[in-house]
Structure formats: structure tokens, C-alpha cells
Scaffold this motif. Structure first.
Motif, PDB file in Angstrom:
ATOM      1  N   THR A 109       0.833  -1.203   0.000  1.00  0.00           N
ATOM      2  CA  THR A 109       0.000   0.000   0.000  1.00  0.00           C
ATOM      3  C   THR A 109       0.867   1.252   0.000  1.00  0.00           C
ATOM      4  OG1 THR A 109      -1.656   1.274   1.225  1.00  0.00           O
ATOM      5  CG2 THR A 109      -0.155  -0.064   2.546  1.00  0.00           C
ATOM      6  N   SER A 110       0.314   2.313  -0.552  1.00  0.00           N
ATOM      7  CA  SER A 110       0.995   3.608  -0.483  1.00  0.00           C
ATOM      8  C   SER A 110       0.608   4.346   0.797  1.00  0.00           C
ATOM      9  CB  SER A 110       0.636   4.468  -1.704  1.00  0.00           C
ATOM     10  OG  SER A 110      -0.736   4.829  -1.648  1.00  0.00           O
ATOM     11  N   HIS A 111      -0.249   3.725   1.595  1.00  0.00           N
ATOM     12  CA  HIS A 111      -0.659   4.320   2.866  1.00  0.00           C
ATOM     13  C   HIS A 111       0.579   4.628   3.708  1.00  0.00           C
ATOM     14  CE1 HIS A 111      -3.025   5.064   6.439  1.00  0.00           C
ATOM     15  NE2 HIS A 111      -2.304   4.186   7.107  1.00  0.00           N
ATOM     16  N   GLY A 112       0.598   5.787   4.349  1.00  0.00           N
ATOM     17  CA  GLY A 112       1.741   6.144   5.185  1.00  0.00           C
ATOM     18  C   GLY A 112       2.765   6.993   4.471  1.00  0.00           C
ATOM     19  N   LEU A 113       2.673   7.083   3.141  1.00  0.00           N
ATOM     20  CA  LEU A 113       3.575   7.962   2.389  1.00  0.00           C
ATOM     21  C   LEU A 113       2.880   9.308   2.209  1.00  0.00           C
ATOM     22  CD1 LEU A 113       4.617   5.402  -0.365  1.00  0.00           C
ATOM     23  CD2 LEU A 113       5.991   6.153   1.579  1.00  0.00           C
ATOM     24  N   SER A 114       3.669  10.384   2.172  1.00  0.00           N
ATOM     25  CA  SER A 114       3.018  11.684   2.039  1.00  0.00           C
ATOM     26  C   SER A 114       2.453  11.856   0.625  1.00  0.00           C
ATOM     27  CB  SER A 114       3.968  12.821   2.414  1.00  0.00           C
ATOM     28  OG  SER A 114       5.162  12.725   1.683  1.00  0.00           O
ATOM     29  N   GLN A 115       3.002  11.136  -0.342  1.00  0.00           N
ATOM     30  CA  GLN A 115       2.473  11.141  -1.708  1.00  0.00           C
ATOM     31  C   GLN A 115       2.475   9.707  -2.229  1.00  0.00           C
ATOM     32  OE1 GLN A 115       1.719  13.646  -4.225  1.00  0.00           O
ATOM     33  NE2 GLN A 115       1.415  14.963  -2.450  1.00  0.00           N
TER      34      GLN A 115
END
Lengths: 537, 499
Positions: free
Chosen positions: A342-348
Motif C-alpha cells: 500500500t501507499s498508505h503512510g507515504l506523504s504522496q
């Protein structure tokens, strides 16, 4: 080519206007496309080196090396110059955890007798559609997502949607999937629960209440000659998760939270999925013993600041985690834990590629990484027959990349959702060579002008560069030459903003003129080349 | 130096693979493997403080077999291949038991909301990664009672853990310990020192007494409803009572299935709670802090309640004004099972000095003073049949001191839990050297990494670093090192107030 772009703009405009005009005029929108002479990764590990993808009305009609474009198709050709990477078509990525805040008053939403952090019956509605996040994800190559609301301990039903233009009505795939939970929820002030152990107690009591309600209601249905049990509104919505009909998606906060959740949900009937925290490698034994499916974020920590020898206020714990965190995905995979990414947790969301490159360097198989973003989430979401691959009958969700997808900064030029094309960068072969040093003036409107220096290196098909503003050297996260234009982007966090700053420069010999935009607003750019590529060294 | 050498384990040449000399702990629990457990172990010629009627034995041996003590006495014979420790000049005591601790909890020590939080369990928030566990082992502590805070008349369920550094929370739990629960009387539950923003019933000591009675009555009704629920065939199609975890836990008290450990300072409120207990036909297991215990020690002894106290902490708030250093001695003389506790992760590392103060204030016999931090807190926690003494059949939880255990000049050389050497001064030294090397290596890697990155050393990796909003951080602990931020996110310690 220019005509095609203009044509495309007109079509886009027509699409945007369609709802308003629908009752008056029918707008013929061509829905048949053929992407020809492209490299096609139809699924992880399955590549057609040169072939055609045919799309009809949002669905993939044909894929193959010898497929002929139908007569009614708009044919999309991608001009390539010698030495340029091939254009590759990948299946659209699937984000299995798009968490967002629903702007609603929890107090008003909570029925009497129920805790405001317990909302198993909450559903995401069309008015909640997080358009900004959807757009960001789409730009990073994601075409489908599982959406979930982020408040409370029991957070309600998720929803599966494509990430196209427009609203939820156009994009919905499944109105309900999963039940979402987290032990991070706290009440305000002196209200219960204001501690982690209180949150666990509330969660445990709620699950028992839900089980009781199911039993009590059944008993009363069968035997009315007894006091009717009280009804706890919303708890019936937990039944699908408690009986394994839909997953219980639990967001773990940290290492100990994972152990806690595994103990808390020991019922085999529950189909538990954990949102990871990145430190799973630390007590991997627990997950080897119980390989619960993980949706794994890739937010690896920054390198600790150790520059100043006399003032190194950094713990061994932080140093170790910095060093080992990129191993985490590979370690979990080795341990036999089913993995989604997942890209969850990244600012972008787009930063996922840089992180993925690190994880792959540390041993995560790149096909497995692609599967963890396509076929695996598709299977988990029950979409194996329509998403995650490029295959006839599947949704026409595609990512078009110049070269490879899993590089630090992939050049995603187009993203297709439901057969609709979203052009991120209309690429043409380079018509100029902008290498060298450029003295630029950034016009910030009311804030005046700022001098900047831009250095571009390498061949026009594979450039890199640095922008220097006020003595601060910043590498360009991406730079491409398209026709006579240079398109560059910079991570805005270097200037204290979020997202990225993009700059477009039209080159005429040694003169440059263009504009830029970023989180702080728009600006103009002008300047000229002061040195060739050799002088720069 | 000579002592250190005599202390090193002697490996008898029988081919027994006991790799204990190489075992090194780690500063992070998850990375620390359990030390090996020798099948047989003997400590010879030591001064052994048994914690039993045997008293202090000179030139005695301690024989351990598979994690349990198999004999204590003179001239014991050990099986072939036993690991042997020369105890010449050393003192052996039982592992220290801290009956009142919050040292390894995460996400808040206190569910400081409702007047009763009996449904809340410390078991859910054991912080197996807390460095306190290792540091307290270094002070000779082997078992601690993790208690809920004291903002509630009826607080959360406690959890007794053994300090098995490196183990997961589940494996830390001491399975022999009976269930227990925290109660609290006085200023904390009645909100004396709280902001006046959200007043809660009760606001007085008699209100606290009343709410406890009320909860007992509710719990009794609840349990009766549960017990009256038919079983088997007659239960079919009968609506069952709704489960209530809070009342369930309280009802267990009434049936003597759950021990009450009550925070209490003043004599009057202790008498009141004992009266309630006697009315409901159960015994309060221990009063904690109990600074006015000396005023009612005979009554406490008659009820059968233990007293777990500070030796010289008092006057930190009004209800703690009447504390005296002689309190442990006076309670003990009256027949109260008396213990000394820490309630503080730093104090917990030098509990032997707390015991020493009981000799100073009240001339408690030194062996009895030691029992105040070993045998008697074990009895208060209901684990005296397993630990807290050195006697046959008990867990091999013991401490090797380099001198008299009540001396300020003595220190712990080794701490054994379940027959495993979890702390060893030499292994600790090895660890420090190893960690220094690892740290240097990692710093070199960071510098190397940033060199390769175009001098861009502080680049954003994309991780969303915005910290979750923290409600409140106590300032008293903020200056301490070695605490993770999450450990400081607690609310109401028993003795501290910052509001």
C-alpha cells in the motif's frame, strides 16, 4: 500528434459536459481504442514484447502480439526515438487501503446507547468521495482502491471503486467490503476510553455484544414468550466480519499492537487482515506461526542525522531500524505471510516507487511486488475476474510507462481507468538537447523574483539535474524532454511543502521560458543557458 | 577483578553443551534471545538468604534442576555435568518481587475515565520492549506486578509478569499468579487534584465507599442472572443475559476469584473498605502505599490484608501527610504481611536499599527486611508457592550479589529467572562493546549512504512523519533517558499529579 492532443482535449471536454447535455443532445464519444506496438506486462512475469491492446467501452477486448486494431478504434501510436526506453503497458495498480477522513459529526451519527468510536454500520457515501486522494493515486498509477474511513475503533464498511474522473456513482465496484478496525481510537478528555487498554476493553465488549445480539435475537424470534432483548443499533453490521464472510481489516499501530491484535482475534472464523507498521521483521516468529495477510506500507524511515560528530543524538534503535526497514517486505514474504502493498503512510502515493526500489534491492522479488499491487489485491477483493491483469473481459485499467515501472522514479505517461485516458505527460521524442547550466529567474508575483540555477546532465532521453535556489542544491526527482519542452519536478518537502513542484520550460536555443506550480502557488520562469554540458563539470 | 574471575561459570568437561558464557543480551527486547537454561546448576559456598524459616545460611549451596530449585543446604552433591558457580564471598537472595509497578505498560497507565474500569486489562498493554525490564533485572528484580493507575475506585485488572527480557507479552505473564484488580481510595478517585472541567461522581471519600458498594451489588445481580441462565436443552431459545465484562470482573471479587489490591493512604478509608469486604465475605488482599497502616495495623492483621508501602516517600500530597519511616516495621510487628514496593521504574532498580531502610527505621531484622522485597510481596501477589523464597520446588529466581544485599556498596552480579541467567554483569559488558561496534558501523553506513546520494543527506524518504497528536505528556519523566515517547504517554500514576 499535436492534432491528436487537441482532439483529445475536445473529447475530454465533451465527456465533462455529457451529464449536462444528456437530456438534450447525444454526444457520440468514441469508446474504442487500440494501443499498438507497445510492450505489455499482462500480469506479473507475463510479458508481450510488442503487441496491441484493444479497449471497447471501458473493457479490454483483445490483447496480443498479433492483434489487429478494429476498424472503429482510435489507434494510439507512441513514437520512439532510437535509444529511448520502450513504452510499456502495465495493469492498473490496486490500492488496498485508501484511508480517508469522513467529514461528519460522530456525535450526531452515533445512536443512543452506543459509543461514538463504535461505528460498524458506517458506510461511505457519494458525498464522501475523496477526490484529491483519488487524483493523487491515479497519477501514481493506481486505478482501483479499497476505501475506508479513518475515525474510531470500529470504522464501518469499506468500499471498492475505480479511481476515474467524476464521482462515486461512476466509479463504484462494490458498495461494501470488509469491516475496518483500529485500537488507536480515543475519546476526548476524560471520556472513556482515554488509554490503549480502555480501547481494547471497548473493542472486546463490543464484539461480545454483537455475538450476544445475534444469539439473543434468534432466541427471541424462535420463542416470543419471554422478554424481548434490547437492540443495539449497528452491531448487526459486525456479523459478516465475525463469521468470515468479509475480512476484518485491522490497522496495527506497531510491533506490540500486532501481537495484541493476533491475541484479540483468535477466532478462526474471522478472516483477519492486518495493515502493517513496517517493523514486522522484529518479531517475525509470531507471524510465521500465524501468517495473517498483511497490507504493508513502505514508509521506510529517513537516515538519522549523524553529520555532526559532537552532537549525535541518535539512538541505536533508530539507526538499526533505518538500516533494516527496507528488508521488511522481503522478510515477510520469506516467512510465508500473504502480502499486499500500500501507499498508505507515504506523504504522496507516487513515492511508493522509490521505496519499492529499495525493497526490491533488499530481496523482494519484483514480480511478487507487482503481484502485491495487482493480482493479489484483486484476488483479495474478489475482483480476480475483472482487475489486476491485462486480459480480455477485464476492466480497461492500465498504466503506461516509459521503460520500467519499478524504478525509483518511473515515467508514467498515461493512466487509463475504465477505458478513459488520463494523460500525465504527453511525450514526444526530444527535439532539443538542453544539457548544461541555466541561469533562471523565478517570478513569484507579489513576492518578487528569485534567482535560481538549473544544471541538466546526460542525454535528452535520460536526463538528471539539480536546481539551486538560494544556495540550496536540490536534485530533480524527475526530468524529461518532450519535443522542445523540459518537464521537471522537485519534491516540495525540501521547501517545507507537501507534494511536488513542477516546472515546464520551453527551450529556444539558449533561451528558456515557462512556468511552474507547486503547493505554494504558481510562478513564472525565464532564463538562458550560461554553460554547456562540459563546462558544468 | 579476582571476584569477577571467580564468578565466571565453570564448565565441567562432560560434553554438555552449555553455551552460557557466550550468551549476550541485546538492548532491544525483540533482538534479545532467551539465555540458555542449564539442566543442572549449583552455586557453592555462598551466603544464602533463603527467605524461609531456614534463615541465612553460610557456606551453603543452591542446587537448581531444570529451572526449579531442587535443594538449598550445605555440601550438596550436584549431578555430573552441572554448571557450577563458585559463590565464595557472594550473597544469594531470592529474586526481588515488586508488588506495585507500572514499568512495562504502553499506551497509558490509567484508563482515567469512568469510576469503575474493571473491564480494562493491563494484560492487553504489557510493554515487552520496555528497557525497564532489563534495567530492573540489573537491580535484582525478577517479578513485577503491573497495576492499573489509581484514578478509579475500581480500576483495571492487573498483570503479574516475570522479567524474561526478550519474551513476548504473552510469555512474560506469570501464569501461576491469581487474577487481581486495582482499587483506589481517596484523592485520586474522588478527583481532588483534577481540573474542575469534568466533575465525576463521587467527589468525596464516602462517595467512593458508596460507589464500591453499588458496583458490588450490580455485579452480584449480574452474576446471579448469569448463573440462573439454564444450560443444556432448556437453554434453547432462551434469551441469554447480555455479557458485561466490567461486572463479570467485579463479581469475581465477590467470589474470591479475583484479589483486590487497593491504593489507599488514610486509615479511615482502609477501615471502610475492609468493612465492605467483610460484609461481602471476602478479604482484601493488600493495601498499597498504606502510609497510615501503622495506625490500624492490628485491624489489618485481623482482616488478613497485606500492606505494600513506601519506606520514605510521603507528604507529596495532603492525604500522604502522615507517613512515617517506621510504618513497615510497625505493620510487620502487628502481624501484617508487609512489603515494600517501587511504584516507579527508577526506584525499582535499588529495592535492596528500600529494604535496608527498614532496618534503619524500626530495627527490622535484616532477613525480615529482605523478605519485605521478596517472600512477602510474593505472598501478597499469591505467588509465594512459586517464587520469592529459596526452597525446594520453587522457581529458580535468584540474585547473586557481590556483597551484603542490604549494603549500599553491593551490586547485582547475576539475576536468574526460571533457571536462566537473564542478567550478568559480564554479559552486559560484552553487550556494550558489541553495541558500540554496531553503532559505529551503522553511522558509517549512514554517512556512506548520504555520500552516494549527491550530498543529499536529509532527503525526505516519503514517510509521513507527522506525529500523532499526544494528549498530555508528564513533565516529571520527560528528562529521563531511555524512555520511548509512548511510555511517557500515561496519565495518573499513584503518587504523581501535574494537574
Amino acid at each position: 500528434m499535436r492534432a491528436i492532443v487537441a482532439n483529445f482535449l475536445a473529447i475530454s471536454l465533451a465527456i465533462a459536459l455529457t451529464p449536462a447535455l444528456a437530456s438534450d443532445l447525444r454526444q457520440p464519444v468514441p469508446g474504442v481504442h487500440a494501443l499498438v506496438d507497445v510492450r505489455i506486462v499482462t500480469a506479473p512475469g507475463q510479458v508481450i514484447e510488442s503487441g496491441t491492446v484493444v479497449i471497447r467501452d471501458g473493457v479490454i477486448e483483445a490483447v496480443g502480439a498479433n492483434v489487429q486494431p478494429p476498424a472503429d478504434a482510435r489507434v494510439h501510436e507512441f513514437e520512439r526515438a532510437e535509444g529511448q526506453d520502450p513504452i510499456t503497458v502495465f495493469p492498473g495498480l490496486i490500492e488496498p487501503y485508501l484511508l480517508f477522513e469522513i467529514e461528519r459529526d460522530l456525535d450526531e451519527e452515533t445512536p443512543a446507547g452506543r459509543h461514538e468510536l463504535i461505528n460498524p454500520d458506517r458506510r461511505i457515501h457519494a458525498r464522501d468521495w475523496p477526490e484529491d486522494k483519488v487524483t493523487q493515486l491515479r497519477r501514481a498509477g493506481f486505478t482501483t482502491a479499497l476505501l475506508a474511513a479513518d475515525q474510531g475503533i470500529l470504522r464501518g464498511h469499506g468500499l471498492i471503486a475505480n479511481l476515474g474522473e467524476g464521482n462515486l456513482n461512476r466509479n463504484l465496484i462494490k458498495p461494501s467490503f470488509g469491516q475496518f478496525a483500529s485500537l488507536s481510537g480515543r475519546a476526548q478528555g476524560r471520556q472513556f476510553p482515554n488509554s490503549l487498554m480502555g480501547a481494547v476493553a471497548l473493542f472486546r465488549q463490543t464484539l461480545d455484544d454483537a455475538r450476544w445480539q445475534a444469539a439473543a435475537r434468534t432466541a427471541w424470534e424462535n420463542n416470543p414468550a419471554q422478554p424481548r432483548p434490547e437492540w443495539l443499533e449497528g452491531l448487526d453490521d459486525l456479523a459478516p466480519a465475525l463469521t468470515g464472510q468479509t475480512p476484518l481489516v485491522f490497522e496495527s499501530q506497531d510491533l506490540l499492537d500486532t501481537l495484541r491484535i493476533l491475541e484479540l482475534i483468535s477466532d478462526d472464523q474471522v478472516d483477519l487482515t492486518l495493515i502493517g507498521h513496517g517493523e514486522e521483521y522484529k518479531r517475525l516468529g509470531a507471524l510465521e506461526a500465524r501468517p495473517v495477510r498483511h497490507i504493508l506500507p513502505l514508509a521506510f524511515p529517513d537516515a538519522p542525522d549523524v553529520k555532526d560528530e559532537d552532537d549525535r543524538n541518535v539512538s541505536l534503535e533508530a539507526l538499526r531500524h533505518w538500516h533494516r526497514a527496507p528488508d521488511n517486505p522481503a522478510r515477510l514474504a520469506e516467512a510465508g505471510v500473504p502480502l499486499l502493498l500500500t501507499s498508505h503512510g507515504l506523504s504522496q502515493p507516487g513515492q511508493i516507487f522509490e521505496q519499492l526500489a529499495k525493497a526490491i534491492e533488499r530481496g523482494l522479488d519484483s514480480d511478487q511486488a507487482l503481484a502485491a499491487l495487482t493480482t493479489e489485491p484483486a484476488a483479495w477483493l474478489g475482483l480476480s475476474d475483472r482487475a489486476g491483469r491485462i486480459r480480455p473481459g477485464f476492466m480497461a485499467n492500465l498504466v503506461i510507462v516509459e521503460g520500467e515501472l519499478f524504478t525509483e522514479g518511473p515515467s508514467i505517461s498515461e493512466v487509463w481507468v475504465d477505458g478513459e485516458r488520463h494523460v500525465l505527460a504527453a511525450l514526444q521524442p526530444p527535439a532539443i538537447d538542453p544539457a548544461g547550466t541555466w541561469a533562471l529567474t523565478l517570478g513569484l508575483g507579489g513576492m518578487g523574483d528569485v534567482d535560481a540555477s538549473l544544471v541538466l546532465r546526460g542525454p535528452p532521453t535520460n536526463m538528471e539535474g539539480t536546481l539551486t535556489v538560494m544556495g540550496n542544491d536540490t536534485p530533480l526527482s524527475e526530468v524529461r524532454v518532450s519535443g522542445e519542452r523540459v518537464i521537471a519536478s522537485i519534491d516540495a518537502s525540501r521547501f517545507g511543502g507537501s507534494g511536488s513542484i513542477s516546472i515546464r520550460l520551453d527551450i529556444d536555443g539558449d533561451r528558456a521560458r515557462g512556468n511552474g506550480s507547486g503547493p505554494f502557488g504558481e510562478f513564472t520562469v525565464r532564463g538562458r543557458r550560461t554553460g554547456g554540458p562540459d563546462e558544468e563539470l | 577483578m579476582i571476584r569477577q574471575m571467580t564468578l565466571s561459570l565453570t564448565l565441567l568437561a562432560t560434553g554438555l553443551a552449555f553455551a552460557s558464557d557466550d550468551w549476550t543480551p541485546d538492548i532491544e527486547a525483540w533482538n534479545s534471545s532467551a539465555p540458555p537454561r542449564p539442566d543442572n546448576l549449583i552455586v557453592r559456598n555462598a551466603t544464602i538468604w533463603t527467605g524461609t524459616d531456614e534463615g541465612i545460611l553460610e557456606n551453603a549451596d543452591l542446587l537448581v534442576r531444570r529451572g526449579r530449585i531442587s535443594a538449598v543446604g550445605q555440601d550438596l552433591s550436584a549431578p555430573r555435568g552441572a554448571v557450577e558457580i563458585d559463590g565464595e564471598g557472594l550473597h544469594i537472595t531470592p529474586g526481588i518481587i515488586d508488588a506495585h509497578s507500572h514499568a512495562a505498560m504502553i499506551g497509558g497507565v490509567n484508563e482515567a475515565s469512568r469510576i469503575s474500569t474493571a473491564d480494562v486489562r493491563v494484560r492487553d498493554v504489557i510493554d515487552a520492549e520496555s528497557i525497564n525490564i532489563y534495567r530492573q533485572l540489573a537491580g535484582g528484580v525478577t517479578t513485577i506486578n503491573l497495576l492499573h493507575g489509581s484514578a478509579n475506585a475500581i480500576g483495571g485488572q492487573m498483570s503479574v509478569i516475570k522479567l524474561r527480557w526478550g519474551a513476548s507479552p504473552a510469555k512474560l505473564v506469570f501464569d501461576a499468579a491469581p487474577e487481581g484488580i486495582k482499587f483506589a481510595l481517596g484523592e485520586n478517585p474522588k478527583q481532588s487534584n483534577w481540573r474542575a472541567d469534568e466533575p465525576r461522581y463521587p467527589q468525596t471519600r464516602h462517595g467512593v465507599e458508596q460507589i464500591i458498594r453499588e458496583k458490588f451489588q450490580q455485579a452480584d445481580d449480574y452474576r446471579q442472572a448469569m448463573d440462573n441462565m439454564p444450560t443444556g436443552r432448556t437453554a434453547r431459545d432462551r434469551v441469554p443475559p447480555r455479557p458485561n465484562h466490567e461486572l463479570q470482573a467485579i463479581s469475581e471479587i465477590l467470589r474470591s476469584e479475583r484479589d483486590v489490591h487497593s491504593h489507599a493512604y488514610r486509615a479511615d478509608e482502609k477501615l471502610a473498605l475492609m468493612r465492605i469486604a467483610e460484609q461481602y465475605n471476602f478479604v482484601i488482599k493488600a493495601f498499597h502505599h498504606v502510609l497510615e497502616g501503622y495506625k490500624i495495623a492490628p485491624q489489618m492483621a485481623a482482616h488478613g490484608v497485606g500492606g505494600s508501602t513506601f519506606i520514605d516517600w510521603w507528604a507529596f500530597k495532603y492525604e500522604a501527610i502522615d507517613g512515617i519511616g517506621f510504618n513497615p516495621a510497625l505493620m510487620h510487628e502487628s502481624g501484617v504481611v508487609t512489603g515494600l514496593h517501587s511504584d516507579n521504574p527508577e526506584l525499582a532498580r535499588r529495592m535492596n536499599l528500600e529494604a535496608a531502610k527498614a532496618v534503619r527505621y524500626g530495627q527490622v531484622d535484616p532477613h525480615d527486611a529482605l523478605k519485605m522485597i521478596t517472600a512477602w510481596p510474593a505472598d501478597q501477589l499469591g505467588i509465594g508457592h512459586r517464587t520469592g523464597r529459596l526452597a525446594e520446588g520453587l522457581d529458580a529466581d535468584f540474585v547473586i550479589w557481590n556483597g551484603h544485599p542490604l549494603s549500599v556498596q553491593s551490586r547485582v552480579e547475576q539475576t536468574w529467572v526460571d533457571g536462566r541467567r537473564y542478567f550478568d554483569r559480564q554479559a552486559d559488558q560484552r553487550m556494550r562493546e558489541r553495541l558500540d561496534a554496531e553503532r559505529a558501523e551503522l553511522i558509517a553506513l549512514v554517512l556512506d549512504d548520504s555520500d552516494n546520494d549527491n550530498g543529499n543527506d536529509n532527503g525526505d524518504n516519503g514517510a509521513d512523519t507527522s506525529e500523532p497528536e499526544r494528549r498530555r505528556v508528564h513533565s516529571f519523566a520527560a528528562h529521563l533517558t531511555g524512555y520511548r515517547a509512548s511510555e511517557l504517554d500515561h496519565d495518573e500514576y499513584c503518587i504523581f499529579h501535574d494537574h
